[in-house]
Design a protein around this motif. Structure first.
Motif, PDB file in Angstrom:
ATOM      1  N   ILE A 152       0.834  -1.208   0.000  1.00  0.00           N
ATOM      2  CA  ILE A 152       0.000   0.000   0.000  1.00  0.00           C
ATOM      3  C   ILE A 152       0.867   1.256   0.000  1.00  0.00           C
ATOM      4  N   PRO A 153       0.363   2.334  -0.621  1.00  0.00           N
ATOM      5  CA  PRO A 153       1.114   3.592  -0.592  1.00  0.00           C
ATOM      6  C   PRO A 153       1.031   4.237   0.794  1.00  0.00           C
ATOM      7  N   GLY A 154       2.028   5.033   1.087  1.00  0.00           N
ATOM      8  CA  GLY A 154       2.077   5.716   2.375  1.00  0.00           C
ATOM      9  C   GLY A 154       2.935   4.960   3.360  1.00  0.00           C
ATOM     10  N   ASP A 155       2.538   3.739   3.664  1.00  0.00           N
ATOM     11  CA  ASP A 155       3.362   2.895   4.526  1.00  0.00           C
ATOM     12  C   ASP A 155       4.561   2.355   3.760  1.00  0.00           C
ATOM     13  N   TYR A 156       4.363   2.113   2.473  1.00  0.00           N
ATOM     14  CA  TYR A 156       5.397   1.573   1.600  1.00  0.00           C
ATOM     15  C   TYR A 156       5.583   2.527   0.426  1.00  0.00           C
ATOM     16  N   SER A 157       6.544   2.231  -0.421  1.00  0.00           N
ATOM     17  CA  SER A 157       6.932   3.165  -1.473  1.00  0.00           C
ATOM     18  C   SER A 157       6.733   2.601  -2.872  1.00  0.00           C
ATOM     19  N   MET A 158       6.404   3.494  -3.792  1.00  0.00           N
ATOM     20  CA  MET A 158       6.435   3.164  -5.213  1.00  0.00           C
ATOM     21  C   MET A 158       7.896   3.301  -5.639  1.00  0.00           C
ATOM     22  N   VAL A 159       8.452   2.239  -6.174  1.00  0.00           N
ATOM     23  CA  VAL A 159       9.863   2.209  -6.552  1.00  0.00           C
ATOM     24  C   VAL A 159      10.061   2.861  -7.922  1.00  0.00           C
ATOM     25  N   CYS A 160       9.225   2.465  -8.880  1.00  0.00           N
ATOM     26  CA  CYS A 160       9.317   2.994 -10.232  1.00  0.00           C
ATOM     27  C   CYS A 160       7.988   2.769 -10.935  1.00  0.00           C
ATOM     28  N   PHE A 161       7.794   3.510 -12.017  1.00  0.00           N
ATOM     29  CA  PHE A 161       6.591   3.315 -12.819  1.00  0.00           C
ATOM     30  C   PHE A 161       6.877   3.701 -14.253  1.00  0.00           C
ATOM     31  N   GLY A 162       6.046   3.153 -15.132  1.00  0.00           N
ATOM     32  CA  GLY A 162       6.141   3.467 -16.542  1.00  0.00           C
ATOM     33  C   GLY A 162       4.763   3.779 -17.089  1.00  0.00           C
ATOM     34  N   ALA A 163       4.737   4.587 -18.122  1.00  0.00           N
ATOM     35  CA  ALA A 163       3.480   4.937 -18.778  1.00  0.00           C
ATOM     36  C   ALA A 163       3.725   5.031 -20.274  1.00  0.00           C
ATOM     37  N   VAL A 164       2.692   4.694 -21.038  1.00  0.00           N
ATOM     38  CA  VAL A 164       2.765   4.795 -22.493  1.00  0.00           C
ATOM     39  C   VAL A 164       1.422   5.288 -23.005  1.00  0.00           C
ATOM     40  N   VAL A 165       1.471   6.195 -23.966  1.00  0.00           N
ATOM     41  CA  VAL A 165       0.252   6.647 -24.627  1.00  0.00           C
ATOM     42  C   VAL A 165      -0.207   5.516 -25.530  1.00  0.00           C
ATOM     43  N   VAL A 166      -1.450   5.097 -25.378  1.00  0.00           N
ATOM     44  CA  VAL A 166      -1.972   3.995 -26.190  1.00  0.00           C
ATOM     45  C   VAL A 166      -2.349   4.553 -27.555  1.00  0.00           C
ATOM     46  N   GLU A 167      -1.484   4.274 -28.512  1.00  0.00           N
ATOM     47  CA  GLU A 167      -1.639   4.720 -29.895  1.00  0.00           C
ATOM     48  C   GLU A 167      -0.711   3.867 -30.743  1.00  0.00           C
ATOM     49  N   PRO A 168      -0.956   3.774 -32.029  1.00  0.00           N
ATOM     50  CA  PRO A 168      -0.054   2.988 -32.882  1.00  0.00           C
ATOM     51  C   PRO A 168       1.398   3.446 -32.711  1.00  0.00           C
ATOM     52  N   GLY A 169       2.304   2.487 -32.642  1.00  0.00           N
ATOM     53  CA  GLY A 169       3.729   2.776 -32.482  1.00  0.00           C
ATOM     54  C   GLY A 169       4.206   2.775 -31.043  1.00  0.00           C
ATOM     55  N   LEU A 170       3.331   3.158 -30.116  1.00  0.00           N
ATOM     56  CA  LEU A 170       3.651   3.178 -28.679  1.00  0.00           C
ATOM     57  C   LEU A 170       5.003   3.839 -28.400  1.00  0.00           C
ATOM     58  N   GLU A 171       5.227   4.981 -29.037  1.00  0.00           N
ATOM     59  CA  GLU A 171       6.526   5.651 -28.927  1.00  0.00           C
ATOM     60  C   GLU A 171       6.602   6.657 -27.783  1.00  0.00           C
ATOM     61  N   ARG A 172       5.462   7.151 -27.316  1.00  0.00           N
ATOM     62  CA  ARG A 172       5.501   8.166 -26.263  1.00  0.00           C
ATOM     63  C   ARG A 172       5.396   7.481 -24.899  1.00  0.00           C
ATOM     64  N   THR A 173       6.538   7.464 -24.190  1.00  0.00           N
ATOM     65  CA  THR A 173       6.612   6.768 -22.910  1.00  0.00           C
ATOM     66  C   THR A 173       7.187   7.676 -21.827  1.00  0.00           C
ATOM     67  N   PHE A 174       6.937   7.281 -20.593  1.00  0.00           N
ATOM     68  CA  PHE A 174       7.506   7.964 -19.428  1.00  0.00           C
ATOM     69  C   PHE A 174       8.000   6.904 -18.462  1.00  0.00           C
ATOM     70  N   TYR A 175       9.132   7.176 -17.823  1.00  0.00           N
ATOM     71  CA  TYR A 175       9.671   6.277 -16.806  1.00  0.00           C
ATOM     72  C   TYR A 175      10.163   7.108 -15.631  1.00  0.00           C
ATOM     73  N   GLY A 176       9.777   6.703 -14.435  1.00  0.00           N
ATOM     74  CA  GLY A 176      10.231   7.392 -13.238  1.00  0.00           C
ATOM     75  C   GLY A 176      10.707   6.409 -12.185  1.00  0.00           C
ATOM     76  N   GLN A 177      11.772   6.781 -11.502  1.00  0.00           N
ATOM     77  CA  GLN A 177      12.283   6.023 -10.362  1.00  0.00           C
ATOM     78  C   GLN A 177      12.207   6.941  -9.146  1.00  0.00           C
ATOM     79  N   LEU A 178      11.642   6.434  -8.053  1.00  0.00           N
ATOM     80  CA  LEU A 178      11.359   7.277  -6.900  1.00  0.00           C
ATOM     81  C   LEU A 178      12.073   6.796  -5.639  1.00  0.00           C
TER      82      LEU A 178
END
Length: 172
Positions: free
Chosen positions: A14-40
């Motif tokens: 759960i958030p708050g007690d524990y931490s999000m380590v990393c996450f990724g996101a991609v715009v759903v569209e042909p090619g899937l070229e627009r992405t984001f990556y974060g490490q926290l």
């Protein structure tokens, strides 16, 4: 509406007690070229070693990651850049991924650009095939590696297949 496929890795349940380590996101569209990556950087001293191990990082590594406020602000800026439209959060397990992204956005930026809604990819597929015992995972092309960008891309590929080959009515 812009669909953004998201995947997160955390060091606990759960958030708050524990931490999000990393996450990724991609715009759903042909090619899937627009992405984001974060490490926290962790927000808590608590962590479950087995949960952290899924991410492939050690505790020492994550302690050197970026401050959560910086990462969430960059993510919000990226979302604003990739879409001027309403955003829809989509995830393989939105009950898990959404809770972390929502908590982190509200805690570190004061608002969640996704609003208050999310979509579960698995449930969408089950409805499409009219069978609650089915899974969409065979529709992924990108291997599921637990790197969140890879996993988000694989899930986005599945959603595109549902639209293009299975007749899902969705405007991407």
């Amino acid at each position: 509406m812009s669909y953004i496929m998201v995947d997160i890795e955390s060091d606990g349940p759960i958030p708050g007690d524990y931490s999000m380590v990393c996450f990724g996101a991609v715009v759903v569209e042909p090619g899937l070229e627009r992405t984001f990556y974060g490490q926290l950087k962790p927000i808590s001293e608590k962590y479950v070693p087995e949960a952290l191990a899924v991410s492939g990082f050690s505790r020492e590594q994550v302690l050197g990651f970026d401050e959560p406020q910086e990462v969430m602000s960059r993510f919000a800026d990226w979302l604003a850049e990739v879409s001027k439209d309403r955003l829809m959060f989509v995830s393989d397990n939105n009950g898990f991924d959404w809770q972390f992204i929502n908590w982190y956005f509200h805690h570190f930026t004061g608002r969640n650009p996704f609003g208050f809604s999310s979509t579960n990819l698995g449930s969408l597929y089950k409805g499409l095939v009219k069978d609650t015992f089915q899974t969409f995972k065979h529709l992924r092309k990108t291997r599921h590696t637990h790197h969140p960008v890879d996993d988000a891309k694989g899930n986005a590929e599945a959603l595109l297949t549902m639209k293009e080959e299975m007749g899902l009515k969705i405007k991407l």
